[in-house]
Write a protein that holds these residues in place. Structure first.
Motif, PDB file in Angstrom:
ATOM      1  N   ILE A  46       0.843  -1.201   0.000  1.00 29.45           N
ATOM      2  CA  ILE A  46       0.000   0.000   0.000  1.00 29.45           C
ATOM      3  C   ILE A  46       0.879   1.251   0.000  1.00 29.45           C
ATOM      4  CG2 ILE A  46      -1.685   1.338   1.344  1.00 29.45           C
ATOM      5  CD1 ILE A  46      -2.809  -1.440   2.286  1.00 29.45           C
ATOM      6  N   TYR A  81      -8.444  -0.317   1.165  1.00 27.05           N
ATOM      7  CA  TYR A  81      -7.787  -0.528  -0.121  1.00 27.05           C
ATOM      8  C   TYR A  81      -7.997  -1.943  -0.640  1.00 27.05           C
ATOM      9  CZ  TYR A  81      -5.251   3.633   1.359  1.00 27.05           C
ATOM     10  OH  TYR A  81      -4.927   4.899   1.796  1.00 27.05           O
ATOM     11  N   VAL A  93      -2.710  -1.026  -6.135  1.00 24.67           N
ATOM     12  CA  VAL A  93      -3.546  -0.666  -4.996  1.00 24.67           C
ATOM     13  C   VAL A  93      -4.586   0.350  -5.453  1.00 24.67           C
ATOM     14  CG1 VAL A  93      -3.541   0.361  -2.681  1.00 24.67           C
ATOM     15  CG2 VAL A  93      -1.642  -1.098  -3.407  1.00 24.67           C
TER      16      VAL A  93
END
Length: 121
Positions: A46, A81, A93
């Protein structure tokens, strides 16, 4: 009744089967990790995609999407996410809020965990 059942069986047999993506060594390694290391790897993906991820709740495996393996995670601060692990080890992502407008699968995360404030803080 028999005609309806026969037609249903013929249509089901004629429908193309969804082929699973080929084995993905990156996904296999991610699945083999214990929960804290898996969360750290997802958090790193992420952050590596320019998104903010403070404390991460346990990521949830959501299955396959095209030739990727989809995970979903919630970060505080940061947001929710979808993480797609590609066959080449790449990770894409996307904010969960964007999934529907992009035509991607929903994140379907469980409700957020509630953390109690520490005493003396």
């Amino acid at each position: 009744m028999r005609i309806v059942l026969s037609v249903t069986l013929v249509l089901a047999a004629a429908a193309p089967a969804r082929a699973a993506p080929p084995p993905n060594p990156y996904q296999q390694r991610l699945m083999a990790l214990d929960a804290p290391r898996r969360a750290a790897a997802i958090r790193g993906a992420i952050g590596g995609n320019g998104q903010r991820c403070g404390r991460i709740e346990p990521p949830v495996y959501r299955g396959t999407y095209k030739n990727t393996f989809m995970w979903a995670a919630r970060c505080q601060p940061g947001g929710e996410y979808a993480i797609y692990i590609g066959p080449d080890g790449s990770a894409q992502v996307r904010p969960c809020a964007d999934q529907a407008k992009l035509g991607l699968p929903a994140c379907n995360l469980p409700p957020p965990t509630v953390t109690k404030p520490r005493r003396g803080s």
